[in-house]
Design a protein around this motif. Sequence first.
Motif, PDB file in Angstrom:
ATOM      1  N   GLN A   6      -9.706  10.294   5.959  1.00  0.00           N
ATOM      2  CA  GLN A   6     -10.191  10.989   4.782  1.00  0.00           C
ATOM      3  C   GLN A   6      -9.068  11.169   3.764  1.00  0.00           C
ATOM      4  N   ASN A   7      -9.458  11.232   2.494  1.00  0.00           N
ATOM      5  CA  ASN A   7      -8.466  11.422   1.435  1.00  0.00           C
ATOM      6  C   ASN A   7      -8.237  12.898   1.101  1.00  0.00           C
ATOM      7  N   VAL A  51      -3.562   9.994  -1.946  1.00  0.00           N
ATOM      8  CA  VAL A  51      -3.828   9.061  -3.047  1.00  0.00           C
ATOM      9  C   VAL A  51      -3.483   7.650  -2.582  1.00  0.00           C
ATOM     10  N   ASN A  52      -3.896   6.639  -3.352  1.00  0.00           N
ATOM     11  CA  ASN A  52      -3.645   5.214  -3.041  1.00  0.00           C
ATOM     12  C   ASN A  52      -4.220   4.833  -1.677  1.00  0.00           C
ATOM     13  N   ASN A  53      -5.401   5.353  -1.366  1.00  0.00           N
ATOM     14  CA  ASN A  53      -6.054   5.002  -0.106  1.00  0.00           C
ATOM     15  C   ASN A  53      -7.547   4.783  -0.357  1.00  0.00           C
ATOM     16  N   PRO A  54      -7.866   3.822  -1.259  1.00  0.00           N
ATOM     17  CA  PRO A  54      -9.280   3.634  -1.626  1.00  0.00           C
ATOM     18  C   PRO A  54     -10.133   3.133  -0.469  1.00  0.00           C
ATOM     19  N   ASN A  55      -9.525   2.410   0.483  1.00  0.00           N
ATOM     20  CA  ASN A  55     -10.295   1.842   1.597  1.00  0.00           C
ATOM     21  C   ASN A  55     -10.354   2.768   2.807  1.00  0.00           C
ATOM     22  N   HIS A  56      -9.848   3.968   2.653  1.00  0.00           N
ATOM     23  CA  HIS A  56      -9.854   4.974   3.713  1.00  0.00           C
ATOM     24  C   HIS A  56      -9.222   4.456   5.003  1.00  0.00           C
ATOM     25  N   GLU A  94      -4.173  16.183  -0.178  1.00  0.00           N
ATOM     26  CA  GLU A  94      -4.967  15.215  -0.933  1.00  0.00           C
ATOM     27  C   GLU A  94      -4.226  13.886  -0.968  1.00  0.00           C
ATOM     28  N   ASN A 112       0.843  -1.188   0.000  1.00  0.00           N
ATOM     29  CA  ASN A 112       0.000   0.000   0.000  1.00  0.00           C
ATOM     30  C   ASN A 112       0.881   1.241   0.000  1.00  0.00           C
TER      31      ASN A 112
END
Length: 953
Positions: A918-919, A891-896, A889, A871
Amino acid sequence: MRPNLNFAPPLFYRMIFRSNLGKIKFKSDVVTKSSFTLKEIQAGFVQKFKTIYKIIQIWLLILQIIILANSSSFGQCVCNLNFGDSEFSTSIWSQSGIAGNGYVVDKIICIKGTLIIDVDIKFLNCRFKMFKNSSIYISNNNKFNSSHCTYEACESFMWNGIIGTWGSVLEFNNNTINDAKTGIYCYPNTTLKLMIQNKFNRCQFGLYAQSAIVGSPFVGNSYFSNGTMIPPFQGLYPERGMLLINIAGVTERKGRYDHMKIGIELIGTIYQGDKIFIQNGGPLDFSHPPLIFITSFGIAAGNYSDLKLTNSLIRSYPVGVFSGNSNTLVTNDTIRNVLSGILVTENKGLNIDISNNNLDTLSELGIVIQNSTPTLKTRIANNLINFNSFSIYGHPGDLSIGIDIENDVLLDVEQNSEINNNFIFENNLVTPNYFGISLFNVGNLLVTDNTSVFSNPTVMPKYGISTVRSPAINIFNNTMIGGGVNTPNSTGYYIRDSDINLLCCNTSIAVDIGTEFNGTCLDSKISGSNFNGPYISNALLFSFTWTAIQQIYPGNNWIGQSPIDARYIGDPFIASNDNFIVSSVGLPFHPDNPIDGPIDWFIKPLNPDQEYLCLIDPDCNGMPGSNCNDFPNDEYLLTKGYSGLHGEGITWQARKNVLRKMWQDSNFGCNTSLVDSFKIANLNSNLGKLARILNNINNSLALTALEKFTLDSLNILKNQMMWSIYQLDSIWEIDSTYYDYWSAIRISQVNQLSLINQQMVNILNAYHTNNNSQLLDIQVELESINPVNIMEENDLFTTGIFLSKNINEEYILSELQLSSLILTASQCPLDGGEGVSNARAMLNDLMQVTNFISGTCDTFIGARNNNLKVNLVDFSIKPNPNSGNFIIEVVNNPNHFNNTISIYNLNSEISIRIQSDQNIIRINKPLKSGLYLIQLVNEQGNSTTKKFMVHHE
């Protein structure tokens, strides 16, 4: 401040008469009531007060003697000969009707304005009274001989000085020159035929000569002040005793310098000083706190000078000897009661010999060589270095370093260099840190037979020999003594981020750690050493050590009594898969948890594959042989890397180090499939390019074989010529009958010496020009790299500054660059890569900054792990620069996943720390203007660090 003696005598008279007028007044009643005539009264007065008159006359006589002897420079200037009527007037000697050529004896001569000596002349026992801003000019090609004369100000204002113009010949013997802005100034092609036993008192510059010709040695001249001058420089220290520019063949004996900012300054000058005495330098400059600017040196040499100083004493100066871009020989000297003993900088291609000196009562630094790699030859030998906080510049809390050799970036091209037989004793009071010998960013040195004693009670860390990012250091037969129950943080030998080192036959009596390896150590070896303990920590300590350590037996002697004689601090997976040869039968090793020890990897290397076989088969040809230095990291380092907080930087640096070796030697690593794959994968990667760039920098700075041979040959000729001149000066002193003859021969030899020196300077100029051309090409390549992580960003930034500094001598960092440099230096070195070390070296060079809060990574807290970076964490800052109101901002954190965000200021102090899943994260805080560091750490321990600027309109 000296009193104005024009007004002192009347005041003194009044004081005398007042004390006696009381007696006269007491008797005046009898006198006024009598009917005596005036004559009778006067006769009675004389009779009654005869004794008082005698006392008064004696006092007046004493007063006149004192005024004449000590204060005549401010007398009434009554003269036999008078020249000029104002400070702007010009007088010519030949038009004065005073006989022109020949001797002028026992005259008192007043000069207002400028007196031009336009004939050959000799002055003997004359007294020159110089009005405000007056000058004496010796016109072109005339001879000026002054013997036993005095030149002094007759007003309480400095005069300009004696000036020799083009082709003039000056002879000065036993003169006294007081209160001149420049005692003697020599234009180019002036001949200083004689300079003996002259006194320069309270002159801003004593002797200032440029491109002059020296016809005899300087003997017994003295330059003195009590620390102050008269107007227009009232209260200030004189600038220089001697300032010599582009002069060959200056030899000086028994010179004395007292209360100067700089005793002797040499610019492009060949100088030999013997039995020189220099004391009482200027103060430290605290005008820009918290920095200290050093502007006062006993001797300062620069711009291709040759400084040879022997049998001399320098005391009570901020710095004893400073040498920049100059051949430096300092031997058999005593330097005492100083902040720093000997500082040498920017001596690429030149010689350094600092030997047999006594450096006593030092406050901070003994012998320092900065940014001088590669020298033609360096020798630091047989010096006694003794720190003591009773130095007039010292105070408890000073950092102490005995011998320090460092560069701004890693330069491993140093050769023919050795540090041997030095004795170093720590400060008598508590210091933040003590280093006996510190090597930083320099390679290929021999360090042998040195002794460092640092056993004074303190809990502060101390190091006998410390090498950081310094490869191929041979540490042989040294003794490091840091024992004592009250010195728990002492380390005998500290080897960090350094490879292919040999430690043989050394003794360590450090109470905490005998030898510590920290970071990347490629194929380092320990043999025949004596570890005496008892160690509070370990005889051997391996911290984050990636590559092979070889403990060669038999020969090592262990007398340690601690429960842990050796340990490995790091990841167990790394330890068990790396190749360590660190033990023998009978030596207990107990690694820390979670490793249960002792286990096999401390006893013998695992996985005896082809890379291990290279240890006994150096040519990889199936035939046994001695150890080869071809031991790259194993699969874990080359293919996977080390993830997690406090791991990225050290992994990146280790890989870069392996790539450097591979680019230097195509057969490095025995060309296994793993090694070949690693090479191919990094041919055009940023990491591969940066490794190749560092090699190219080293190659561009290295002297070619032809340059070395030519410089060595010319240097031998120059030394022979200088020795010949030195011997000639001895003959001249013994027999002055043939003074003109010896002087003519000497001038001829000086001219030959100048030619030889010019050839050397031409070669070195060509060398630097060629370097600049190559470094410009490297700079273009460096600027083409787009960094993808903090390690690359730091490396690009610091290497770029290094190239700019070397290409342009006048290069000055901008305020933004300096702030960025401080920010980089304040990072955790295990995370920021070698750019952090580079930044610290540069700051130490620029501002003597040595302490960084996050040096131990205390402000970067997080768990280490060895999981692969699946990750990846990244973020952007918008806008940048900003006023403290901005957006992060992620990035690469779709699952929060939860992220920890920390914002640090330049002092590594946390300004903001938050956690968020939060992203898009908005920050609006009243941050002060300046550079900041944002570090984002995700739940897996992966981290990314970026910089941003806060700017308020």
